[in-house]
Motif scaffolding. Structure first.
Motif, PDB file in Angstrom:
ATOM      1  N   VAL A  71       0.827  -1.203   0.000  1.00 30.35           N
ATOM      2  CA  VAL A  71       0.000   0.000   0.000  1.00 30.35           C
ATOM      3  C   VAL A  71       0.864   1.256   0.000  1.00 30.35           C
ATOM      4  CG1 VAL A  71      -1.697   1.340   1.308  1.00 30.35           C
ATOM      5  CG2 VAL A  71      -1.906  -1.156   1.161  1.00 30.35           C
ATOM      6  N   THR A  72       0.577   2.146  -0.918  1.00 32.74           N
ATOM      7  CA  THR A  72       1.204   3.468  -0.952  1.00 32.74           C
ATOM      8  C   THR A  72       0.286   4.490  -0.307  1.00 32.74           C
ATOM      9  OG1 THR A  72       2.293   2.914  -3.040  1.00 32.74           O
ATOM     10  CG2 THR A  72       2.179   5.251  -2.440  1.00 32.74           C
ATOM     11  N   GLY A  73      -1.009   4.434  -0.652  1.00 25.44           N
ATOM     12  CA  GLY A  73      -1.995   5.321  -0.053  1.00 25.44           C
ATOM     13  C   GLY A  73      -1.910   6.744  -0.574  1.00 25.44           C
ATOM     14  N   ILE A  74      -2.501   7.658   0.211  1.00 29.26           N
ATOM     15  CA  ILE A  74      -2.556   9.068  -0.145  1.00 29.26           C
ATOM     16  C   ILE A  74      -1.730   9.863   0.864  1.00 29.26           C
ATOM     17  CG2 ILE A  74      -4.057  11.077  -0.407  1.00 29.26           C
ATOM     18  CD1 ILE A  74      -4.526   9.109  -2.600  1.00 29.26           C
ATOM     19  N   SER A  75      -0.696  10.553   0.387  1.00 31.51           N
ATOM     20  CA  SER A  75       0.162  11.342   1.263  1.00 31.51           C
ATOM     21  C   SER A  75      -0.397  12.747   1.446  1.00 31.51           C
ATOM     22  CB  SER A  75       1.574  11.427   0.673  1.00 31.51           C
ATOM     23  OG  SER A  75       1.553  12.229  -0.497  1.00 31.51           O
ATOM     24  N   SER A  76       0.201  13.503   2.368  1.00 28.78           N
ATOM     25  CA  SER A  76      -0.226  14.888   2.586  1.00 28.78           C
ATOM     26  C   SER A  76      -0.023  15.722   1.327  1.00 28.78           C
ATOM     27  CB  SER A  76       0.548  15.502   3.762  1.00 28.78           C
ATOM     28  OG  SER A  76       1.943  15.450   3.516  1.00 28.78           O
ATOM     29  N   SER A  77       1.049  15.442   0.584  1.00 34.87           N
ATOM     30  CA  SER A  77       1.302  16.141  -0.674  1.00 34.87           C
ATOM     31  C   SER A  77       0.229  15.802  -1.705  1.00 34.87           C
ATOM     32  CB  SER A  77       2.682  15.771  -1.211  1.00 34.87           C
ATOM     33  OG  SER A  77       2.917  16.378  -2.464  1.00 34.87           O
ATOM     34  N   ASP A  78      -0.172  14.513  -1.734  1.00 30.70           N
ATOM     35  CA  ASP A  78      -1.240  14.095  -2.648  1.00 30.70           C
ATOM     36  C   ASP A  78      -2.539  14.820  -2.332  1.00 30.70           C
ATOM     37  OD1 ASP A  78       0.442  12.216  -3.886  1.00 30.70           O
ATOM     38  OD2 ASP A  78      -0.149  10.620  -2.502  1.00 30.70           O
ATOM     39  N   VAL A  79      -2.856  14.910  -1.037  1.00 29.72           N
ATOM     40  CA  VAL A  79      -4.099  15.568  -0.619  1.00 29.72           C
ATOM     41  C   VAL A  79      -4.093  17.035  -1.039  1.00 29.72           C
ATOM     42  CG1 VAL A  79      -5.479  16.305   1.368  1.00 29.72           C
ATOM     43  CG2 VAL A  79      -4.551  13.984   1.287  1.00 29.72           C
ATOM     44  N   ALA A  80      -2.959  17.706  -0.847  1.00 28.09           N
ATOM     45  CA  ALA A  80      -2.856  19.112  -1.256  1.00 28.09           C
ATOM     46  C   ALA A  80      -3.081  19.249  -2.759  1.00 28.09           C
ATOM     47  CB  ALA A  80      -1.485  19.665  -0.874  1.00 28.09           C
ATOM     48  N   ASP A  81      -2.471  18.356  -3.535  1.00 29.96           N
ATOM     49  CA  ASP A  81      -2.651  18.382  -4.992  1.00 29.96           C
ATOM     50  C   ASP A  81      -4.109  18.146  -5.373  1.00 29.96           C
ATOM     51  OD1 ASP A  81       0.053  18.785  -5.270  1.00 29.96           O
ATOM     52  OD2 ASP A  81       0.508  16.714  -5.858  1.00 29.96           O
ATOM     53  N   ILE A  82      -4.724  17.165  -4.723  1.00 28.46           N
ATOM     54  CA  ILE A  82      -6.104  16.815  -5.037  1.00 28.46           C
ATOM     55  C   ILE A  82      -7.032  17.993  -4.774  1.00 28.46           C
ATOM     56  CG2 ILE A  82      -8.075  15.414  -4.269  1.00 28.46           C
ATOM     57  CD1 ILE A  82      -6.009  13.100  -3.900  1.00 28.46           C
ATOM     58  N   TYR A  83      -6.849  18.658  -3.646  1.00 28.66           N
ATOM     59  CA  TYR A  83      -7.730  19.790  -3.322  1.00 28.66           C
ATOM     60  C   TYR A  83      -7.515  20.959  -4.286  1.00 28.66           C
ATOM     61  CZ  TYR A  83     -10.156  18.110   0.804  1.00 28.66           C
ATOM     62  OH  TYR A  83     -10.998  17.428   1.647  1.00 28.66           O
ATOM     63  N   GLU A  84      -6.276  21.194  -4.687  1.00 28.59           N
ATOM     64  CA  GLU A  84      -6.037  22.291  -5.624  1.00 28.59           C
ATOM     65  C   GLU A  84      -6.674  21.983  -6.986  1.00 28.59           C
ATOM     66  OE1 GLU A  84      -2.441  25.140  -7.334  1.00 28.59           O
ATOM     67  OE2 GLU A  84      -2.015  23.628  -5.804  1.00 28.59           O
ATOM     68  N   ILE A  85      -6.520  20.746  -7.434  1.00 34.40           N
ATOM     69  CA  ILE A  85      -7.128  20.356  -8.705  1.00 34.40           C
ATOM     70  C   ILE A  85      -8.651  20.374  -8.594  1.00 34.40           C
ATOM     71  CG2 ILE A  85      -7.382  18.472 -10.372  1.00 34.40           C
ATOM     72  CD1 ILE A  85      -4.500  17.621  -9.562  1.00 34.40           C
ATOM     73  N   ARG A  86      -9.162  19.848  -7.463  1.00 38.92           N
ATOM     74  CA  ARG A  86     -10.619  19.838  -7.256  1.00 38.92           C
ATOM     75  C   ARG A  86     -11.200  21.238  -7.288  1.00 38.92           C
ATOM     76  NH1 ARG A  86     -13.055  17.333  -2.110  1.00 38.92           N
ATOM     77  NH2 ARG A  86     -14.966  18.029  -3.139  1.00 38.92           N
ATOM     78  N   SER A  87     -10.501  22.198  -6.694  1.00 40.11           N
ATOM     79  CA  SER A  87     -11.035  23.562  -6.642  1.00 40.11           C
ATOM     80  C   SER A  87     -11.255  24.106  -8.055  1.00 40.11           C
ATOM     81  CB  SER A  87     -10.107  24.482  -5.849  1.00 40.11           C
ATOM     82  OG  SER A  87      -8.906  24.752  -6.548  1.00 40.11           O
ATOM     83  N   LEU A  88     -10.312  23.836  -8.940  1.00 47.86           N
ATOM     84  CA  LEU A  88     -10.431  24.298 -10.324  1.00 47.86           C
ATOM     85  C   LEU A  88     -11.535  23.550 -11.069  1.00 47.86           C
ATOM     86  CD1 LEU A  88      -6.626  24.533 -11.171  1.00 47.86           C
ATOM     87  CD2 LEU A  88      -8.166  26.424 -10.626  1.00 47.86           C
ATOM     88  N   LEU A  89     -11.569  22.227 -10.897  1.00 45.19           N
ATOM     89  CA  LEU A  89     -12.551  21.422 -11.609  1.00 45.19           C
ATOM     90  C   LEU A  89     -13.966  21.655 -11.092  1.00 45.19           C
ATOM     91  CD1 LEU A  89     -10.731  17.985 -12.084  1.00 45.19           C
ATOM     92  CD2 LEU A  89     -10.969  19.868 -13.709  1.00 45.19           C
ATOM     93  N   GLU A  90     -14.111  21.832  -9.778  1.00 45.78           N
ATOM     94  CA  GLU A  90     -15.452  22.077  -9.246  1.00 45.78           C
ATOM     95  C   GLU A  90     -15.950  23.453  -9.667  1.00 45.78           C
ATOM     96  OE1 GLU A  90     -17.157  20.583  -5.961  1.00 45.78           O
ATOM     97  OE2 GLU A  90     -15.848  18.833  -5.763  1.00 45.78           O
ATOM     98  N   GLY A  91     -15.041  24.391  -9.817  1.00 42.85           N
ATOM     99  CA  GLY A  91     -15.433  25.693 -10.337  1.00 42.85           C
ATOM    100  C   GLY A  91     -15.956  25.574 -11.756  1.00 42.85           C
ATOM    101  N   LEU A  92     -15.222  24.826 -12.589  1.00 38.57           N
ATOM    102  CA  LEU A  92     -15.661  24.586 -13.964  1.00 38.57           C
ATOM    103  C   LEU A  92     -16.995  23.851 -13.978  1.00 38.57           C
ATOM    104  CD1 LEU A  92     -15.083  24.611 -17.023  1.00 38.57           C
ATOM    105  CD2 LEU A  92     -13.831  22.456 -16.690  1.00 38.57           C
ATOM    106  N   CYS A  93     -17.128  22.859 -13.094  1.00 36.28           N
ATOM    107  CA  CYS A  93     -18.362  22.094 -12.996  1.00 36.28           C
ATOM    108  C   CYS A  93     -19.545  23.005 -12.684  1.00 36.28           C
ATOM    109  CB  CYS A  93     -18.211  21.022 -11.922  1.00 36.28           C
ATOM    110  SG  CYS A  93     -19.681  20.017 -11.653  1.00 36.28           S
ATOM    111  N   ALA A  94     -19.367  23.915 -11.721  1.00 39.18           N
ATOM    112  CA  ALA A  94     -20.447  24.829 -11.343  1.00 39.18           C
ATOM    113  C   ALA A  94     -20.810  25.754 -12.499  1.00 39.18           C
ATOM    114  CB  ALA A  94     -20.038  25.636 -10.118  1.00 39.18           C
TER     115      ALA A  94
END
Length: 226
Positions: A78-101
């Motif tokens: 298991v590699t899992g999700i690191s703190s760096s991964d979480v930061a990346d995911i939230y930054e990408i999500r913020s952009l994509l959710e904005g586009l989605c809205a």
């Protein structure tokens, strides 16, 4: 025979692989499997009541997603999700959710708006009662409604995956009373902007909503590394 094999057509290998994959991914993301744990192919196959083939196929998919690392002739870890991964995911999500809205504002139906309004009303009710489990479920429902409203199967797929990757962190965040209250208000503002046809504002608010969730998580020092 486990639930994962009940009424499953033996020839439907993709569906079976998918069931095994989702189960293993959920267990990694919710912390049941810890970082560096070895995933034993034979044991998992026995536990899920399947052959080793769909487990092996699921391992390959998990490795493609970066959730496990397969060492040839040794095993899967298991590699899992690191703190760096979480930061990346939230930054990408913020952009994509904005586009989605933004896209949802252009394509949403009256019925979908009414569904989102209902979720907001239920969220306000359960917030007053401090029913956090219900709030987490309603948060999921709001985001799924928003995703479906955008009308893009590609964007829906991406957002659902990112939403899933940080489910554990989201549950921790939404157990905080102040953040739960803020999240409900943010959802309401996003819904109102979409309902009013203000695509620019909806995009801005959806972006800010995800950024606020991440900032709160960091501020509260919530667990990231499994």
């Amino acid at each position: 025979m486990s639930e994962y094999d009940v009424n499953q057509d033996a020839s439907d290998k993709y569906s079976l692989r998918g069931r095994v994959f989702r189960k293993l991914r959920d267990n990694i993301l919710n912390g049941q499997y810890q970082e560096n744990d070895e995933l034993r192919e034979a044991l998992i196959a026995e536990e899920l009541g399947v052959s080793r083939t769909p487990v092996r196929e699921a391992f390959r998919q998990l490795e493609l997603e970066g959730l496990i690392h397969i060492v040839p002739n040794k095993g899967a870890y298991v590699t899992g999700i690191s703190s760096s991964d979480v930061a990346d995911i939230y930054e990408i999500r913020s952009l994509l959710e904005g586009l989605c809205a933004r896209w949802a504002t252009e394509k949403i139906t009256k019925d979908r708006i009414e569904e989102m309004e209902e979720v907001i009303l239920l969220s306000e009710f359960h917030l007053a009662k401090e029913h956090y489990e219900q709030l987490i479920e309603l948060d999921n429902r709001f985001h799924m409604q928003l995703y479906e409203a955008c009308g893009s199967k590609i964007l829906i797929h991406l957002l659902k995956d990112f939403h899933q990757y940080v489910q554990r962190q989201r549950q921790q965040t939404l157990s905080d009373k102040a953040r739960s209250a803020a999240a409900v208000e943010e959802h309401k503002s996003i819904m109102e902007a979409i309902r009013d046809g203000n695509a620019e504002l909806a995009e801005k608010l959806a972006d800010e909503h995800i950024c606020n969730a991440y900032r709160n998580m960091v501020k509260c020092g919530l667990s990231i590394k499994h």
